[in-house]
Design a protein around this motif. Structure first.
Motif, PDB file in Angstrom:
ATOM      1  N   PRO A  18       0.768  -1.223   0.042  1.00  0.00           N
ATOM      2  CA  PRO A  18       0.035   0.048   0.011  1.00  0.00           C
ATOM      3  C   PRO A  18       0.796   1.188   0.118  1.00  0.00           C
ATOM      4  O   PRO A  18       0.533   2.226  -0.684  1.00  0.00           O
ATOM      5  N   MET A  19       1.840   1.489   0.801  1.00  0.00           N
ATOM      6  CA  MET A  19       2.845   2.510   0.904  1.00  0.00           C
ATOM      7  C   MET A  19       3.435   2.849  -0.385  1.00  0.00           C
ATOM      8  O   MET A  19       3.435   3.854  -0.927  1.00  0.00           O
ATOM      9  N   VAL A  20       4.068   1.831  -1.292  1.00  0.00           N
ATOM     10  CA  VAL A  20       4.676   1.929  -2.300  1.00  0.00           C
ATOM     11  C   VAL A  20       3.739   2.162  -3.404  1.00  0.00           C
ATOM     12  O   VAL A  20       4.045   3.082  -4.404  1.00  0.00           O
ATOM     13  N   ARG A  21       2.600   1.726  -3.568  1.00  0.00           N
ATOM     14  CA  ARG A  21       1.476   1.928  -4.614  1.00  0.00           C
ATOM     15  C   ARG A  21       1.004   3.464  -4.459  1.00  0.00           C
ATOM     16  O   ARG A  21       0.981   4.095  -5.391  1.00  0.00           O
ATOM     17  N   MET A  22       0.743   3.854  -3.263  1.00  0.00           N
ATOM     18  CA  MET A  22       0.414   5.289  -3.133  1.00  0.00           C
ATOM     19  C   MET A  22       1.650   6.126  -3.374  1.00  0.00           C
ATOM     20  O   MET A  22       1.201   7.108  -4.434  1.00  0.00           O
ATOM     21  N   HIS A  23       2.591   5.803  -3.153  1.00  0.00           N
ATOM     22  CA  HIS A  23       4.047   6.955  -3.307  1.00  0.00           C
ATOM     23  C   HIS A  23       4.133   6.830  -4.694  1.00  0.00           C
ATOM     24  O   HIS A  23       4.281   7.907  -5.812  1.00  0.00           O
ATOM     25  N   THR A  24       4.059   5.734  -5.451  1.00  0.00           N
ATOM     26  CA  THR A  24       4.304   5.512  -6.944  1.00  0.00           C
ATOM     27  C   THR A  24       3.022   6.138  -7.724  1.00  0.00           C
ATOM     28  O   THR A  24       3.436   7.040  -8.948  1.00  0.00           O
ATOM     29  N   GLU A  25       1.707   6.080  -7.326  1.00  0.00           N
ATOM     30  CA  GLU A  25       0.795   6.555  -8.000  1.00  0.00           C
ATOM     31  C   GLU A  25       0.757   8.314  -7.922  1.00  0.00           C
ATOM     32  O   GLU A  25       0.817   8.815  -9.083  1.00  0.00           O
ATOM     33  N   LYS A  26       1.360   8.811  -6.844  1.00  0.00           N
ATOM     34  CA  LYS A  26       1.308  10.246  -6.500  1.00  0.00           C
ATOM     35  C   LYS A  26       2.601  10.691  -7.638  1.00  0.00           C
ATOM     36  O   LYS A  26       2.552  11.745  -8.404  1.00  0.00           O
ATOM     37  N   GLN A  27       3.823   9.755  -7.759  1.00  0.00           N
ATOM     38  CA  GLN A  27       4.735  10.405  -8.687  1.00  0.00           C
ATOM     39  C   GLN A  27       4.318  10.156 -10.213  1.00  0.00           C
ATOM     40  O   GLN A  27       4.621  11.185 -10.764  1.00  0.00           O
ATOM     41  N   LEU A  28       3.473   9.309 -10.645  1.00  0.00           N
ATOM     42  CA  LEU A  28       2.921   9.247 -11.829  1.00  0.00           C
ATOM     43  C   LEU A  28       2.003  10.369 -12.105  1.00  0.00           C
ATOM     44  O   LEU A  28       2.016  10.972 -13.057  1.00  0.00           O
ATOM     45  N   ILE A  29       1.138  10.807 -11.272  1.00  0.00           N
ATOM     46  CA  ILE A  29       0.395  11.816 -11.305  1.00  0.00           C
ATOM     47  C   ILE A  29       1.051  13.034 -11.535  1.00  0.00           C
ATOM     48  O   ILE A  29       0.816  13.885 -12.202  1.00  0.00           O
ATOM     49  N   ALA A  30       2.108  13.196 -10.579  1.00  0.00           N
ATOM     50  CA  ALA A  30       2.794  14.413 -10.833  1.00  0.00           C
ATOM     51  C   ALA A  30       3.641  14.647 -11.755  1.00  0.00           C
ATOM     52  O   ALA A  30       3.818  15.665 -12.370  1.00  0.00           O
ATOM     53  N   LEU A  31       3.825  13.715 -12.740  1.00  0.00           N
ATOM     54  CA  LEU A  31       4.522  13.372 -13.927  1.00  0.00           C
ATOM     55  C   LEU A  31       3.481  13.669 -15.356  1.00  0.00           C
ATOM     56  O   LEU A  31       3.897  13.888 -16.261  1.00  0.00           O
TER      57      LEU A  31
END
Length: 128
Positions: A18-31
């Motif tokens: 869950p932590m990695v998923r949330m962090h990665t999702e945020k990075q992708l959206i920010a990009l």
């Protein structure tokens, strides 16, 4: 340092932590990417079967529930043979399950990764 490359493509993110998923999702959206996120391979496959058409599948290799990232990619490609797949893993053995990026349309990004590495790898794969 140059600009971090961005994009607007659709990415299907599959990550069981869950932590990695949330962090990665945020990075992708920010990009700038549009992201569909799930924690399980079978759920991701169901989304594809229901008509989701991502430009790239970004999946962890090691996942529970009887379907790992490699199996997910194989199953999804029955519906979308040309789908680009970016595998990720915190284990270097990831490259041993055929996820070393030598297969056409397939790449590998080791964890942990920096946003710039993620951004560059995505463009490298999507711009082919």
């Amino acid at each position: 340092t140059g600009e971090i490359p961005a994009g607007t493509e659709n990415i299907l993110l599959v990550e069981d932590d869950p932590m990695v998923r949330m962090h990665t999702e945020k990075q992708l959206i920010a990009l700038g990417y549009r992201v569909t996120t799930t924690e399980k391979g079978p759920v991701a496959l169901k989304l594809i079967e229901q008509g989701l058409r991502p430009d790239l599948l970004f999946t962890d290799i090691i996942m529970p529930d009887g379907m790992n990232g490699r199996q997910l990619a194989d199953a999804v490609r029955k519906h979308m043979p040309d789908l680009k797949v970016l595998f990720t893993s915190g284990y270097t053995q990831g490259a041993d399950v055929g996820c070393n990026g030598r297969e056409k349309g397939t790449g590998f990004l080791g964890k942990p990764f920096r946003r710039v590495d993620l951004a560059q790898k995505l463009r490298e794969m999507l711009d082919v």
